[in-house]
Enzyme design. Structure first.
Site, short mmCIF file in Angstrom:
data_model
loop_
_atom_site.label_atom_id
_atom_site.label_comp_id
_atom_site.label_asym_id
_atom_site.label_seq_id
_atom_site.Cartn_x
_atom_site.Cartn_y
_atom_site.Cartn_z
N GLU A 432 -58.26 -16.95 28.46
CA GLU A 432 -56.84 -17.28 28.37
C GLU A 432 -56.15 -17.07 29.72
O GLU A 432 -56.09 -15.95 30.23
CB GLU A 432 -56.17 -16.39 27.31
CG GLU A 432 -54.67 -16.53 27.25
CD GLU A 432 -54.01 -15.50 26.32
OE1 GLU A 432 -52.78 -15.50 26.24
OE2 GLU A 432 -54.76 -14.73 25.69
N ASP A 505 -56.09 -12.34 25.29
CA ASP A 505 -55.33 -11.09 25.24
C ASP A 505 -55.30 -10.55 23.82
O ASP A 505 -55.38 -11.30 22.84
CB ASP A 505 -53.90 -11.31 25.72
CG ASP A 505 -53.83 -11.66 27.21
OD1 ASP A 505 -54.84 -11.45 27.90
OD2 ASP A 505 -52.78 -12.16 27.66
N ASP A 507 -53.02 -9.77 21.79
CA ASP A 507 -51.65 -9.89 21.28
C ASP A 507 -51.54 -11.15 20.43
O ASP A 507 -52.53 -11.83 20.17
CB ASP A 507 -50.64 -9.90 22.44
CG ASP A 507 -50.86 -11.06 23.42
OD1 ASP A 507 -51.67 -11.97 23.10
OD2 ASP A 507 -50.24 -11.07 24.48
N ASP A 509 -50.09 -14.09 21.04
CA ASP A 509 -50.44 -15.33 21.75
C ASP A 509 -51.95 -15.48 21.88
O ASP A 509 -52.51 -16.57 21.73
CB ASP A 509 -49.80 -15.35 23.14
CG ASP A 509 -48.34 -15.79 23.09
OD1 ASP A 509 -47.94 -16.35 22.05
OD2 ASP A 509 -47.61 -15.55 24.06
#
Length: 641
Positions: A432, A505, A507, A509
């Site tokens: 990412e 990540d 998280d 997203d």
């Protein structure tokens, strides 16, 4: 070093259940979660067989806090008399001998999914302990085993007015990877739910004591209710009610009968989903019964589409792909002595099953098409749209093929390729963002690790037209790097990397990007997942420093444990919200180094549940997505905003 001499002294004779413990994968498929779950299924299958043969109406499955599993039925109870030829208690014989059971002839069981002498004894051999209670003849009989070896005789421990069998076992940590013996509760529950749908007169009770969770399943609507359950997240398209077919097929063997039950419907999806069972056993890899249904459906659809003037004389026949677009079908057959390919019964190999399903489908579906002309035409019109779309897509591909990436041998410019071309060691990290991609390029081992950064979120393959996907740079970079092509052009033999690792990540997203990539693979490159090539990297959430020591932590539970351990010392905590926050050395040590990293393999053991989740999260209907988020909001412990 192998000795040059080779004699009878070199031949080892394995007795009893020794072969099972020596080569467990041969009997349960693997020593990972798949094999562990399969042990539970084997005991459940024996209980189901009591119901199928008319002797049981309630099954209870309990997952205990200590990881033991308990399966109870109210059937006849395993026999406890002395076996006439083996001079041993029949219960002990069944639980400790590979080829002993009541299912090798038709006297005790007309049809069966499990085989007492294989399934139960294998589970016994691979368990730290097993306890069996048998309720019959007014008494409670009991025997205990350790790794397949009886620890007691068969003894009477009480009186009862019940009948049935209770099997409790604790899988042996020595057998399973990393000593992990916690079965996958969600998959066990889903299997039991399937069983309840397939058997309308059966009540199934499931309890997971670790979660303080209990469910009771009793679906009197059978396959039609099963269809509607799966459709709860989808829209019906061509017909308002499922088509239901039932019949029996007699074949050459004396008194041999195959019962065939099928329900199907068409949805608004482009995908087809055929779910099949044999004697209540899920045949995840299909087999002859599925082939018989598909052949009959394609043949009859072409015949009646021309009869009802949906297909004109100038039109080609529908292909199997046209006929099955949007199809959701459930097939359940019951037959004596099914031949499965592999001990885990993933695919049915019995040729007679193809004949049976083909004949019943032809007979019953012809009656349906004759009696329901309007509904039949709706089905054929849907097939005709798929037919036209297929031809249009073929023309489009042919016209742009020379310009497309299918013939482009140039690898994406952002790809930092590895030196090795050996599938056994080469890896592609799909990362990412450019920042994290830069760190990953510095952290990698150039010999066998390739890096492909993604800029932002890729297109949602669940909602995007196929030709639009082909022109998208992010998507085209992925499958060009992989070398396989996509969709109809997909060729697994051209895969350039042995592991495809999605690294995002930790998280919201990052989770969304993972889902988008997995959706792309699931829809157009499914074999990558089915064959075990796709993994998720597990970057740490925290770096915990105390004195000169540091620890990388992957969960809040690990963090709480360290806080307690070091509550009287000074410690520092770093929370990683993105891969870019780690320097290359830290990224290598925690997430990319083969010796220290943690990877999660993506599996397709339960395809419908995966498809349902993708439809919820990535599909067209925002109300369904909102409902899912609202119902699960209370489970979120930490939210990145």
């Amino acid at each position: 070093m192998v000795e040059k001499t080779y004699s009878g002294n070199d031949i080892k004779v394995l007795k009893g259940l020794e072969p099972v413990r020596l080569r467990p994968g041969m009997y349960i498929g693997s020593t990972g979660k798949t094999g562990l779950n399969h042990m539970v299924y084997e005991i459940i299958d024996n209980a189901i067989d009591e119901h199928v043969n008319g002797f049981c109406d309630t099954i209870r499955v309990t997952l205990n806090e200590d990881d033991s599993i308990e399966v109870e039925d109210n059937g006849r109870g395993i026999p406890v008399d002395i076996h006439p030829t083996e001079n041993k208690n029949t219960l002990e014989l069944v639980m400790t001998s590979l080829h002993a059971g009541g299912k090798f002839d038709k006297k005790a069981y007309k049809v069966s999914g499990g085989l007492h002498g294989v399934g139960a004894s294998v589970v016994n051999a691979l368990s730290e302990y097993m306890e069996v209670k048998v309720y019959r003849d007014g008494k409670i009989y009991y025997q205990k085993y350790a790794k397949g070896v009886p620890q007691t005789d068969v003894i009477v421990i009480g009186e009862t007015d019940k009948t049935g069998t209770v099997v409790k076992f604790l899988p042996d940590k020595e057998i399973f990877d990393d000593g992990d013996i916690t079965v996958e509760s969600r998959l066990i529950e889903n299997r039991l739910k399937e069983i309840a749908f397939l058997n309308p007169n059966l009540k199934v009770i499931f309890e997971d004591r670790k979660r303080d969770y209990r469910q009771e399943f009793h679906f009197q609507g059978g396959l039609n209710e099963f269809i509607n359950y799966i459709l709860k997240r989808r829209k019906m398209n061509s017909i308002s009610e499922p088509v239901y077919m039932y019949g029996s097929y007699q074949y050459s063997k004396v008194e041999s009968e195959i019962q065939v039950e099928i329900a199907f419907v068409y949805t608004d999806s482009e995908e087809s989903n055929v779910i099949s069972f044999v004697n209540n056993i899920r045949t995840i890899d299909g087999g002859e019964h599925e082939s018989g249904f598909k052949q009959a459906l394609t043949r009859l659809s072409n015949e009646y589409a021309r009869k009802y003037n949906v297909l004109k004389e100038k039109d080609e026949n529908f292909s199997g792909e046209d006929v099955r677009e949007g199809l959701l079908a459930i097939i359940h057959i019951k037959m004596p002595n099914p031949v499965f390919e592999g001990q885990t019964k993933g695919r049915l190999g019995s040729k007679v099953a193809r004949e049976a399903v083909n004949q019943i489908t032809t007979e019953k579906l012809s009656l349906y098409f004759d009696a329901n002309i309007k509904e039949a035409k709706n089905i054929f019109e849907r097939m005709f749209l798929a037919y036209k779309k297929r031809l249009a897509a073929k023309r489009a591909r042919d016209s742009i093929k020379r310009k497309t990436i299918f013939e482009n041998t140039t690898l994406p410019g952002k790809l930092a390729d590895c030196t090795s071309r050996d599938l056994n060691e080469s890896e592609l990290f799909i990362v990412e963002g450019d920042s994290a991609g830069g760190n990953a390029k510095q952290a990698r081992d150039r010999m066998y690790q390739a890096i492909l950064p993604l800029r932002g979120k890729i297109l949602n393959a669940e909602k995007t037209d196929f030709l639009k996907l082909l022109k998208n740079e992010q998507v085209s970079n992925i499958f060009t790097a992989l070398g396989t092509g996509i969709g109809d052009e997909f060729n697994l033999s051209k895969l350039r990397y042995g592991k495809i690792i999605i690294m995002t990540d930790a998280d919201v997203d990052g989770a969304h990007i993972r889902t988008l990539v997995l959706t792309l693979f699931h829809k157009y490159m499914r074999s990558l997942i089915e064959e075990g090539y796709v993994y998720i990297a597990q970057p740490p959430l925290y770096r915990f420093e105390v004195g000169k020591q540091h620890f990388y932590l992957y969960s809040d539970d690990e963090l709480e444990e360290l806080k307690k351990k070091y509550g009287d010392k000074k410690w520092r905590l770093q929370r990683y919200k993105g891969l870019g926050e780690m320097n290359p050395d830290q990224l290598r040590e925690t997430t990319m180094d083969r010796e220290t990293r943690k990877l999660v393999k993506i599996k397709m053991e339960d395809l419908e549940m995966a498809e349902e989740m993708i439809e919820i999260l990535m599909g067209y209907d925002p109300s369904v997505r909102r409902e899912f988020i609202e119902s699960n909001a209370n489970k979120v412990k930490e939210l990145d905003i």
